[in-house]
Scaffold this active site. Sequence first.
Site, PDB file in Angstrom:
ATOM      1  N   SER A 281      92.910 -18.284  28.179  1.00  0.00           N
ATOM      2  CA  SER A 281      92.524 -17.216  28.514  1.00  0.00           C
ATOM      3  C   SER A 281      92.806 -16.328  30.009  1.00  0.00           C
ATOM      4  O   SER A 281      93.968 -16.737  30.667  1.00  0.00           O
ATOM      5  CB  SER A 281      91.063 -16.691  27.655  1.00  0.00           C
ATOM      6  OG  SER A 281      90.550 -15.453  27.653  1.00  0.00           O
TER       7      SER A 281
ATOM      8  N   GLU B 288      77.347  -9.898  37.522  1.00  0.00           N
ATOM      9  CA  GLU B 288      77.873  -8.253  37.941  1.00  0.00           C
ATOM     10  C   GLU B 288      78.320  -8.179  38.929  1.00  0.00           C
ATOM     11  O   GLU B 288      79.278  -7.329  38.917  1.00  0.00           O
ATOM     12  CB  GLU B 288      76.457  -7.808  38.975  1.00  0.00           C
ATOM     13  CG  GLU B 288      74.950  -7.996  38.832  1.00  0.00           C
ATOM     14  CD  GLU B 288      74.985  -6.631  37.118  1.00  0.00           C
ATOM     15  OE1 GLU B 288      75.763  -5.628  37.626  1.00  0.00           O
ATOM     16  OE2 GLU B 288      74.251  -6.797  36.344  1.00  0.00           O
TER      17      GLU B 288
ATOM     18  N   HIS C 249      90.773 -17.084  19.674  1.00  0.00           N
ATOM     19  CA  HIS C 249      90.687 -17.807  20.740  1.00  0.00           C
ATOM     20  C   HIS C 249      90.523 -18.254  21.517  1.00  0.00           C
ATOM     21  O   HIS C 249      91.189 -18.735  21.980  1.00  0.00           O
ATOM     22  CB  HIS C 249      90.237 -15.932  21.524  1.00  0.00           C
ATOM     23  CG  HIS C 249      90.514 -15.991  22.941  1.00  0.00           C
ATOM     24  ND1 HIS C 249      91.614 -16.004  23.060  1.00  0.00           N
ATOM     25  CD2 HIS C 249      89.694 -15.782  24.019  1.00  0.00           C
ATOM     26  CE1 HIS C 249      92.109 -15.296  24.237  1.00  0.00           C
ATOM     27  NE2 HIS C 249      90.762 -15.663  24.800  1.00  0.00           N
TER      28      HIS C 249
END
Length: 264
Positions: free
Chosen positions: A94, A184, A243
């Site tokens: 990925s 974040e 996946h």
Amino acid sequence: MKLAYKFYPLDKEKQSLIEVSRNLLILHGLFGSSKNWVTLSKALSSEFNVYSLDLRNHGDSPHSDVHTIEAMSSDIEEFISEHNLQNLSLLGHSMGGLVAMYFDLTHPKLLESLVIQDISPRSYPFTYDNEIESMQIDLTNCNSRSEIDLLMKEKLPDTFIRQFLQMNLDRTEDGKYFWKLNVEGINHSRRMFSDSFQNLKPSETKTLFVLGGDSEYINSKDHEIILALFPLAKFQTIPGGGHYIHYTHAKEFTPMIQNFLSRA
């Protein structure tokens, strides 16, 4: 950036029988870490010195406001140089697959072989709002993982994905839970999967793409996109796989990787 990693040395008996040791770097996906690759790393250490990395903003590696494929590729270059690695292969899943492909394309003829799990060298949208929101909940008053799981379930109903994300939980010395990855920083890097593969010359590296038969990450045009940049690519698909086939279909995935890498 100096990346954290787990090292799985080549079996000593095998090492005594060969002239040159081969090295393999494993690059995990978004929200993952080296913790997700322990079983496969041990299996592959029968043929390689295996370095399972924590990419920036993940695992035990440093945090940064910059989170791009290009920056992560530079981290890999630094790691290889610092450890003086040669006879090198990369395996990426990925996000880690995007980094591995970009690294190969920008460092021609450096790698012996390349394995890419369920991703294509193109732009992808950032579709992880539920994952991000589930990790933005206030953990201050949580005393157990089961409490955290209940709170996360409101944002993220998928049990498998919640358990995958919770592998990033850790505790302070006074017992408070926190996320090890930079939630974040990742949230503010939503273009990380965009426009990294434009104007790059095709790779000459022997490459295996292992795809999940039911994965939404690969579409009908991706084989053409892949072959344009990786003309030597071979494809293997695991029927019914999604996946995360390195985990959900490890019995099929592991021998595929071993067979390819041993012949590359």
